[in-house]
Motif scaffolding. Structure first.
Motif, PDB file in Angstrom:
ATOM      1  N   LEU A   4      -5.550  -0.644   2.699  1.00 44.83           N
ATOM      2  CA  LEU A   4      -5.791  -0.500   1.270  1.00 44.83           C
ATOM      3  C   LEU A   4      -7.194   0.024   0.952  1.00 44.83           C
ATOM      4  CD1 LEU A   4      -3.689  -3.511   0.161  1.00 44.83           C
ATOM      5  CD2 LEU A   4      -3.580  -1.261  -0.921  1.00 44.83           C
ATOM      6  N   ASN A   8       3.416   0.883  -3.573  1.00 46.17           N
ATOM      7  CA  ASN A   8       2.852   0.698  -4.906  1.00 46.17           C
ATOM      8  C   ASN A   8       1.510   1.395  -5.121  1.00 46.17           C
ATOM      9  OD1 ASN A   8       4.467  -2.024  -4.227  1.00 46.17           O
ATOM     10  ND2 ASN A   8       4.569  -1.646  -6.420  1.00 46.17           N
ATOM     11  N   HIS A   9       0.707   1.436  -4.089  1.00 49.71           N
ATOM     12  CA  HIS A   9      -0.663   1.919  -4.203  1.00 49.71           C
ATOM     13  C   HIS A   9      -0.762   3.406  -3.869  1.00 49.71           C
ATOM     14  CE1 HIS A   9      -4.898   2.421  -2.945  1.00 49.71           C
ATOM     15  NE2 HIS A   9      -5.181   1.357  -3.669  1.00 49.71           N
ATOM     16  N   GLU A  10      -0.431   3.774  -2.661  1.00 47.78           N
ATOM     17  CA  GLU A  10      -0.624   5.144  -2.182  1.00 47.78           C
ATOM     18  C   GLU A  10       0.132   6.198  -2.998  1.00 47.78           C
ATOM     19  OE1 GLU A  10       0.096   8.612   0.641  1.00 47.78           O
ATOM     20  OE2 GLU A  10       1.468   7.316  -0.472  1.00 47.78           O
ATOM     21  N   GLU A  32       0.840  -1.211   0.000  1.00 46.69           N
ATOM     22  CA  GLU A  32       0.000   0.000   0.000  1.00 46.69           C
ATOM     23  C   GLU A  32       0.865   1.247   0.000  1.00 46.69           C
ATOM     24  OE1 GLU A  32      -2.001   3.417   1.888  1.00 46.69           O
ATOM     25  OE2 GLU A  32      -0.569   2.134   2.940  1.00 46.69           O
ATOM     26  N   MET A  68      -4.532  -6.208  -6.690  1.00 49.96           N
ATOM     27  CA  MET A  68      -5.543  -6.423  -5.663  1.00 49.96           C
ATOM     28  C   MET A  68      -6.748  -7.172  -6.211  1.00 49.96           C
ATOM     29  SD  MET A  68      -5.535  -2.659  -3.889  1.00 49.96           S
ATOM     30  CE  MET A  68      -6.997  -3.038  -2.902  1.00 49.96           C
ATOM     31  N   VAL A 115      -2.218   6.120  -6.472  1.00 46.06           N
ATOM     32  CA  VAL A 115      -3.656   6.342  -6.336  1.00 46.06           C
ATOM     33  C   VAL A 115      -3.951   7.578  -5.496  1.00 46.06           C
ATOM     34  CG1 VAL A 115      -5.812   5.334  -5.464  1.00 46.06           C
ATOM     35  CG2 VAL A 115      -4.154   3.891  -6.671  1.00 46.06           C
ATOM     36  N   THR A 152      -8.447   3.245  -1.836  1.00 45.46           N
ATOM     37  CA  THR A 152      -9.113   2.553  -2.941  1.00 45.46           C
ATOM     38  C   THR A 152     -10.560   3.005  -3.076  1.00 45.46           C
ATOM     39  OG1 THR A 152      -7.689   0.603  -2.681  1.00 45.46           O
ATOM     40  CG2 THR A 152      -9.754   0.308  -3.870  1.00 45.46           C
ATOM     41  N   CYS A 199     -10.810   6.198  -5.010  1.00 46.98           N
ATOM     42  CA  CYS A 199      -9.845   6.314  -6.104  1.00 46.98           C
ATOM     43  C   CYS A 199     -10.428   6.978  -7.349  1.00 46.98           C
ATOM     44  CB  CYS A 199      -9.249   4.955  -6.445  1.00 46.98           C
ATOM     45  SG  CYS A 199     -10.385   3.808  -7.261  1.00 46.98           S
ATOM     46  N   ALA A 238      -1.433  -1.488  -9.498  1.00 44.85           N
ATOM     47  CA  ALA A 238      -1.677  -1.867  -8.100  1.00 44.85           C
ATOM     48  C   ALA A 238      -3.100  -2.369  -7.911  1.00 44.85           C
ATOM     49  CB  ALA A 238      -1.400  -0.675  -7.186  1.00 44.85           C
ATOM     50  N   LEU A 239      -4.060  -1.682  -8.506  1.00 47.68           N
ATOM     51  CA  LEU A 239      -5.454  -2.118  -8.395  1.00 47.68           C
ATOM     52  C   LEU A 239      -5.658  -3.471  -9.059  1.00 47.68           C
ATOM     53  CD1 LEU A 239      -7.157   1.321  -9.093  1.00 47.68           C
ATOM     54  CD2 LEU A 239      -7.119   0.114  -6.901  1.00 47.68           C
ATOM     55  N   GLY A 263      -0.948   3.171 -10.580  1.00 50.20           N
ATOM     56  CA  GLY A 263      -2.164   2.930  -9.809  1.00 50.20           C
ATOM     57  C   GLY A 263      -3.004   1.817 -10.383  1.00 50.20           C
TER      58      GLY A 263
END
Length: 204
Positions: free
Chosen positions: A167, A103-105, A100, A145, A108, A171, A174, A141-142, A138
Motif C-alpha cells: 500500500l 480498492n486502492h490501486e 490494495e 487506511m 489511486v 499511496t 498519490c 480507500a485512503l 481512491g
C-alpha cells in the motif's frame, strides 16, 4: 537463491513494491527496464519470452517468470519478518494486499497514470467520465487506511509487513493523481515510518 531479474518500468508503483521488498531484505536484483508508454511490454518478444499478459512487473527467478507484483513480493519475503508467523496475522496481511489491488490501486494508481503520464487532455471521453468515480473510490480507500492507522503504527501487528509495502507504493505518490495527503494525517505518519526503515530505497 537463483539469480533474480526484475522486468520493470521504474515509474510503476507495482514495480517499486518488489524493489522495496528486496531492498528491505538485502536481496540483490538485476533490473531490466521497459517503457510502457512506448508499448515495450506488448512486443511479440516480450509476450513470448516474459509475460503473455503483456504487463510488468515480472520477477524472473532463474529461468522461470513470476508476474503480478504481490506474488513476487511474497516470493521474496517468504520466511522473513515481512510475513507474520501468526496464522490470523498472515491472513490479515493478505486482506490488505487484496484491498490494495481491488480498492486502492484501480483508483489511486489509475488517476496518477492518467493525469501524470497520459495527460487529462489526451484521455478518452470514457476515461474522463470515470475520473469522478475513481477520485471517490481512491478517497474512500485512503480513508479506510487512515482510520486504521490512527490505532496502529502498521497495517498488521506491531511491525512492517508486505501489507505496508503493497500500500505504500502508490499511496506515497498519490498526490500526482490529485489526492491530498494532508487530509490523512495518520497515513502521513505511516509514510514517514516506512521511509525511515533500514534498507529503504526511494522510487525512481
Amino acid at each position: 537463491m537463483e539469480d533474480l531479474v526484475l522486468h520493470e518500468d521504474p515509474r510503476s508503483g507495482n514495480c517499486f513494491k518488489i524493489r522495496l521488498t528486496a531492498a528491505l531484505l538485502g536481496i540483490p536484483l538485476e533490473r531490466r527496464q521497459y517503457d510502457i508508454m512506448k508499448g515495450e511490454t506488448r512486443t511479440p518478444e516480450f509476450l513470448r519470452d516474459v509475460n503473455a499478459n503483456g504487463r510488468i512487473p515480472v520477477l524472473q527467478v532463474g529461468p522461470r517468470f513470476l508476474p503480478e507484483s504481490n506474488a513476487a513480493c511474497w516470493f521474496l519475503a517468504e520466511g522473513s519478518p515481512l510475513i507474520p508467523q501468526d496464522r490470523f496475522a498472515r491472513a490479515d496481511m493478505l486482506r490488505w494486499m487484496f484491498f490494495e489491488q481491488y480498492n486502492h490501486e484501480p483508483n489511486v494508481a489509475t488517476l496518477r497514470f492518467w493525469l501524470l503520464f497520459v495527460g487529462e487532455a489526451n484521455l478518452s471521453e470514457f476515461q474522463k467520465g470515470q475520473i469522478t468515480a475513481k477520485r471517490a473510490g481512491g478517497e474512500a480507500a485512503l480513508a479506510v487506511m487512515d482510520e486504521h492507522l490512527t490505532r496502529s503504527d502498521w497495517l498488521v501487528g506491531d511491525s512492517v509487513t508486505l501489507a505496508d509495502i503493497a500500500l505504500y507504493a502508490y499511496t506515497h505518490v498519490c498526490e500526482a493523481g490529485g489526492f491530498r495527503l494532508r487530509d490523512y494525517p495518520a497515513i502521513c505518519g505511516w509514510l514517514d515510518r516506512v521511509a525511515g526503515l533500514s534498507g529503504y530505497v526511494a522510487m525512481d
